[in-house]
Design an enzyme around this catalytic site. Structure first.
Site, PDB file in Angstrom:
ATOM      1  N   ARG A  62       1.326   4.517   7.630  1.00 50.30           N
ATOM      2  CA  ARG A  62       2.142   3.679   6.198  1.00 50.30           C
ATOM      3  C   ARG A  62       3.567   4.141   6.048  1.00 50.30           C
ATOM      4  NH1 ARG A  62      -0.985  -0.382   4.782  1.00 50.30           N
ATOM      5  NH2 ARG A  62      -2.938   0.096   4.258  1.00 50.30           N
TER       6      ARG A  62
ATOM      7  N   ALA B 182      -9.192  -2.668   4.090  1.00 50.94           N
ATOM      8  CA  ALA B 182      -8.635  -3.223   2.764  1.00 50.94           C
ATOM      9  C   ALA B 182      -7.292  -4.513   3.194  1.00 50.94           C
ATOM     10  CB  ALA B 182      -7.852  -2.307   1.845  1.00 50.94           C
TER      11      ALA B 182
ATOM     12  N   GLU C 162     -11.327  -9.178   5.569  1.00 50.40           N
ATOM     13  CA  GLU C 162     -10.527  -7.871   6.001  1.00 50.40           C
ATOM     14  C   GLU C 162     -11.626  -7.169   6.825  1.00 50.40           C
ATOM     15  OE1 GLU C 162      -7.514  -7.349   5.941  1.00 50.40           O
ATOM     16  OE2 GLU C 162      -6.818  -9.095   4.769  1.00 50.40           O
TER      17      GLU C 162
ATOM     18  N   GLU D 237     -10.283  -5.736  10.158  1.00 53.28           N
ATOM     19  CA  GLU D 237      -9.871  -4.430  10.458  1.00 53.28           C
ATOM     20  C   GLU D 237     -10.880  -3.518  11.236  1.00 53.28           C
ATOM     21  OE1 GLU D 237      -7.857  -2.381   6.991  1.00 53.28           O
ATOM     22  OE2 GLU D 237      -6.312  -3.824   7.097  1.00 53.28           O
TER      23      GLU D 237
ATOM     24  N   PRO E 239       0.322   1.101 -13.029  1.00 53.42           N
ATOM     25  CA  PRO E 239       0.483   0.305 -13.943  1.00 53.42           C
ATOM     26  C   PRO E 239       1.706   0.460 -14.781  1.00 53.42           C
ATOM     27  CG  PRO E 239      -1.201   1.899 -14.705  1.00 53.42           C
ATOM     28  CD  PRO E 239      -1.085   2.081 -13.096  1.00 53.42           C
ATOM     29  N   GLY E 240       2.273   1.476 -14.404  1.00 57.64           N
ATOM     30  CA  GLY E 240       3.568   1.781 -15.129  1.00 57.64           C
ATOM     31  C   GLY E 240       4.484   0.783 -14.517  1.00 57.64           C
TER      32      GLY E 240
ATOM     33  N   GLU F  42      -0.281  -4.408  -9.367  1.00 54.18           N
ATOM     34  CA  GLU F  42      -1.246  -4.530  -8.282  1.00 54.18           C
ATOM     35  C   GLU F  42      -2.621  -4.056  -8.832  1.00 54.18           C
ATOM     36  OE1 GLU F  42      -2.319  -2.760  -3.887  1.00 54.18           O
ATOM     37  OE2 GLU F  42      -0.862  -1.724  -5.259  1.00 54.18           O
TER      38      GLU F  42
ATOM     39  N   GLU G 142      -1.100  -2.781  12.063  1.00 53.66           N
ATOM     40  CA  GLU G 142      -2.686  -3.058  12.363  1.00 53.66           C
ATOM     41  C   GLU G 142      -3.032  -3.016  13.483  1.00 53.66           C
ATOM     42  OE1 GLU G 142      -3.531  -6.456   9.951  1.00 53.66           O
ATOM     43  OE2 GLU G 142      -3.089  -5.636   8.029  1.00 53.66           O
TER      44      GLU G 142
END
Length: 219
Positions: A65, A77, A94, A98, A116-117, A121, A147
């Site tokens: 990531r 995911a 998915e 995956e 949420p700030g 998503e 991937e």
């Protein structure tokens, strides 16, 4: 006091500041109890994730990531980035892409609001059981980029819980999924999913767009 958030926090102005393949950034001017305020919001397609469990083991995936610059242990995911695709259908796709497996039984573990700030998503987390090897007649894209560099491992659920407790699992969606398993959560897979995506709404309504189109490529 307003009875609903929409009555109190009204949007009076909105501008798109950035529009990329996977995210967009929108600036909203909203009303608040003490006056107007500006908020930058990351628009996102939202996502699904799958806790695939077979004989007491959960499928864990180790993936690089770039946002944190390292590999993370996660669960399968992916984005809700296909026009008109239902979340459960996306989860089936998915899981096949995956993990290379399919499931006969599906349930809902829960929904996660990841940040949420500043972001729209949300992620719906499913429980997949009665796992079979192979993807049947599903047509899947070839793995590319990060991937193409996945490590897959069936991990005993009790061990995965320990991975959460010791910090080996840091991905928030995977943490939520594993703790739902520990708590024994099981809900109906077809419960309404109250997610929204300003980016998906814009792109799916463009002329010439068809069901199944990849919204990452619609600009």
């Amino acid at each position: 006091m307003a009875s609903h958030a929409e009555d109190l926090y009204r949007v009076s102005d909105s501008d798109i500041l950035f529009d990329g393949p996977i995210i967009a950034v929108r600036k909203d001017t909203i009303s608040t109890p003490t006056g107007s305020a500006s908020r930058e919001i990351v628009e996102h397609f939202s996502a699904v994730a799958i806790a695939a469990v077979r004989e007491g083991r959960i499928m864990m995936i180790r993936q690089y990531r770039h946002g944190v610059g390292r590999y993370l242990w996660e669960i399968p995911a992916g984005l809700l980035d296909k026009v008109g695709e239902e979340p459960l259908d996306a989860a089936r796709r998915e899981l096949a892409e995956e993990a290379g497996v399919r499931a006969k039984s599906w349930a809902l573990l829960g929904d996660v609001v990841t940040s949420p700030g500043f972001s729209e998503e949300m992620c719906r987390i499913y429980l997949a059981e009665n796992i079979e090897d192979g993807v049947g007649d599903m047509e899947l894209e070839e793995p590319a980029d990060e991937e193409a560099d996945l490590e897959r491992r069936w991990v005993p659920v009790e061990e995965a819980i320990e991975w959460v407790q010791t910090g080996r699992v840091e991905n928030s969606i995977a943490v939520a999924a594993i703790l739902h398993l520990a708590a024994g959560t099981r809900r109906e897979a077809d419960e309404p999913f109250a997610y929204r995506s300003g980016m998906a709404a814009r792109r799916s309504s463009r002329p010439g767009v068809h069901p199944g189109d990849d919204m990452k490529k619609i600009r």
